[in-house]
Write an enzyme that holds these catalytic residues in place. Sequence first.
Site, PDB file in Angstrom:
ATOM      1  N   GLN A 197      -8.847  15.017  -6.457  1.00 39.72           N
ATOM      2  CA  GLN A 197     -10.139  14.745  -5.828  1.00 39.72           C
ATOM      3  C   GLN A 197     -11.261  15.414  -6.630  1.00 39.72           C
ATOM      4  O   GLN A 197     -11.082  16.546  -7.086  1.00 39.72           O
ATOM      5  CB  GLN A 197     -10.145  15.290  -4.397  1.00 39.72           C
ATOM      6  N   GLY A 207      -9.772  25.815  -0.885  1.00 40.16           N
ATOM      7  CA  GLY A 207      -8.961  26.428   0.157  1.00 40.16           C
ATOM      8  C   GLY A 207      -7.686  25.638   0.381  1.00 40.16           C
ATOM      9  O   GLY A 207      -6.604  26.189   0.526  1.00 40.16           O
ATOM     10  N   GLU A 221      -5.587  18.068   1.024  1.00 42.26           N
ATOM     11  CA  GLU A 221      -4.806  17.371   2.037  1.00 42.26           C
ATOM     12  C   GLU A 221      -3.866  16.323   1.478  1.00 42.26           C
ATOM     13  O   GLU A 221      -3.720  15.225   2.043  1.00 42.26           O
ATOM     14  CB  GLU A 221      -5.762  16.726   3.040  1.00 42.26           C
ATOM     15  N   HIS A 248      -7.456  22.326   9.336  1.00 46.60           N
ATOM     16  CA  HIS A 248      -8.381  21.390   8.693  1.00 46.60           C
ATOM     17  C   HIS A 248      -7.617  20.387   7.832  1.00 46.60           C
ATOM     18  O   HIS A 248      -7.842  19.171   7.935  1.00 46.60           O
ATOM     19  CB  HIS A 248      -9.381  22.175   7.838  1.00 46.60           C
ATOM     20  N   GLU A 249      -6.714  20.881   6.999  1.00 48.57           N
ATOM     21  CA  GLU A 249      -5.978  19.977   6.115  1.00 48.57           C
ATOM     22  C   GLU A 249      -5.047  19.072   6.921  1.00 48.57           C
ATOM     23  O   GLU A 249      -4.863  17.893   6.578  1.00 48.57           O
ATOM     24  CB  GLU A 249      -5.191  20.768   5.073  1.00 48.57           C
ATOM     25  N   HIS A 299      -6.877  16.141   8.303  1.00 52.11           N
ATOM     26  CA  HIS A 299      -7.095  15.090   7.314  1.00 52.11           C
ATOM     27  C   HIS A 299      -5.987  14.040   7.344  1.00 52.11           C
ATOM     28  O   HIS A 299      -6.184  12.924   6.812  1.00 52.11           O
ATOM     29  CB  HIS A 299      -7.165  15.690   5.908  1.00 52.11           C
ATOM     30  N   GLU A 324     -14.971  14.298   6.152  1.00 53.51           N
ATOM     31  CA  GLU A 324     -15.053  15.728   6.444  1.00 53.51           C
ATOM     32  C   GLU A 324     -15.691  16.061   7.787  1.00 53.51           C
ATOM     33  O   GLU A 324     -15.306  17.043   8.424  1.00 53.51           O
ATOM     34  CB  GLU A 324     -15.802  16.442   5.318  1.00 53.51           C
ATOM     35  N   ASP A 347     -18.574  15.364  -7.090  1.00 56.18           N
ATOM     36  CA  ASP A 347     -18.409  16.741  -6.624  1.00 56.18           C
ATOM     37  C   ASP A 347     -19.720  17.314  -6.098  1.00 56.18           C
ATOM     38  O   ASP A 347     -19.710  18.245  -5.282  1.00 56.18           O
ATOM     39  CB  ASP A 347     -17.889  17.627  -7.764  1.00 56.18           C
ATOM     40  N   TYR A 396     -19.393  18.348   5.730  1.00 60.68           N
ATOM     41  CA  TYR A 396     -18.490  19.031   6.653  1.00 60.68           C
ATOM     42  C   TYR A 396     -19.199  19.404   7.961  1.00 60.68           C
ATOM     43  O   TYR A 396     -18.792  18.981   9.048  1.00 60.68           O
ATOM     44  CB  TYR A 396     -17.953  20.310   6.000  1.00 60.68           C
TER      45      TYR A 396
END
Length: 612
Positions: A144, A271, A274, A298-299, A302, A321, A378, A386
Amino acid sequence: MAPLSSDLTPTVLPTDPHSHAGSSPVRVQHLALALTVDFDQHTLAGTATWHLANPGAAADFVLDTRDLTIEAVEALDATGLATTTDFILGSPDAILGQALRVTLMPATTAVRIRYRTAPQAAALQWLKAEQTAGTEPFLFTQSQAILARTWLPCQDSPGIRFTYEATVRVPAHLLALMSAENPQKLSPTGEYHFRMAQPIPAYLMALAVGDLAFAPLSGRTGIYAEPATLPVATHEFVDLENMVVAAEQLYGPYRWERYDLLVLPPSFPFGGMENPRLTFVTPTILAGDRSLTSLVAHELAHSWSGNLVTNATWNDFWLNEGFTVYFERRIMEHLYGREYADMLQVLGRAALHHTIEEIGAASPDTHLHLALAGRDPDEGLTEIAYEKGCALLLTLESLIGRPRLDTFIKEYFARFSFQAMDTATFLHYLRAELLDKEPGLEAKLNLAAWVDGPGLPPNAPTPTSDRFAKVDQALANLEAGTAPTALRTATTEWSSHEWVHFLHRLSPTLTAEQLAALDAAFHFTTSGNAEILAAWFPHTLRAGYAAADEAVKKFLHHVGRRKFVVPLYQALLATPDGPARAHAIYTEARRNYHSVTTGTLDALLATRAERH
């Protein structure tokens, strides 16, 4: 659930500005990948065979590549007969790489590409043994947003999905893993076979190779990590199965069969990532008290928002997000209570305000729906997607109540499973299913200001936290003259979140002597908690608290997570002798960072060097 009307089905998606293949009429359907991993040369080499969904749609087939050596291309017919075919590599673009255009024959059903990656491929992080927790080298990928094309010729757009199978050959003493069905023990030959039956976009392609071991947590969850890290990780993530169950209770069944974690070496730039079936996570969340596991929630979230229903382009990143942050905090509330989730909301909102201030409140980059054409996507991976996305859902929740919102989200995931979603289609769906059914609701929500307006709309609910109120009282006592040692009793049960809140609210004018007193009482400089260290070090740098300097240097050498290192370099650069110190540290530490991190830091330090 009523049938989905045809005008809500996202069949005509916007052209992806970040993919040469985004507008290609010929689409991929299935990938057969065969790769050999060469740790000496830092390359992957082999073949990618793409089976096409609609091969007769055009005379050529377009893929995205960047820094790949294309050695040969063959067209395959339905019987598997291979014929060498023509191909052209387009002009290189610094962001998009090169288009690979392959000439198709009338009988072509698949295309096989023999290729090799470059040693500097941006998605690949090759680690020496000393950069790991063990004694063996390590490889991991980060695809990603548009880095899959640096290790795989592919249609590198989040709106294009495919299934895949792979054969990967590695040194016999190392374990290979992918975002697919995975082995749980070493192959004596070093050859591994993978299968992903659910269609995924290219940015979710992942590979890791290293000295890894596996520990099961439940029938469908487990942990991969280097042997020295595995016991700590197993303890930290003991609630993983409970997280999956909580997520399913909220928004429907988990559709990916297994959910495992891979704890990577500390150079991992994020961090977590996913990757389906195998979330990559940073070891910086191994706090010892399970207080940082919201990142895993969080992951996991996803697996629904992002992996199951995916943003069509990176301009629509908030659809991944925003839902994921909202979902993550609902999981944490289910497991640990409302007060715990409230802390996460307050920290998230603070991060959002900081980002808006940094970007500029009037900037179009604070819109949810972005315009990233001609830029690296990015640049859109900020707290706007988020936290502003989550705040929109919190606002909607405050207007219609949780039960109605939960029903809406659950049906949304079910209706659009394994599909891409763009902002316009989502807004159409939102209006049809919720807003238009209640006159005046869209005006109350102020939807346009959220999606296409700057900053944070004024109708966003302000999160509060009773636990943070107690932290604020401790800070007030400190400012009133209470000695740090006198606060020990009140702080004994604080989680990482309370300490981070404390450090973020700490006065920026404290002297080195005052920081020394705090350090003597609470041992911040020697903390093993990366979140606490990252919140503490800016104070020490600003005040010239020399006792922490070596710890700062060690942290920047050891940790490559962009969330931590970029603000620390910024804080270091803001000190009188900071530019020289920052460049000295970065010169030594740069090799420990992934290209995602060095891309940001190279620009940051070059810009500051020009100013000085």
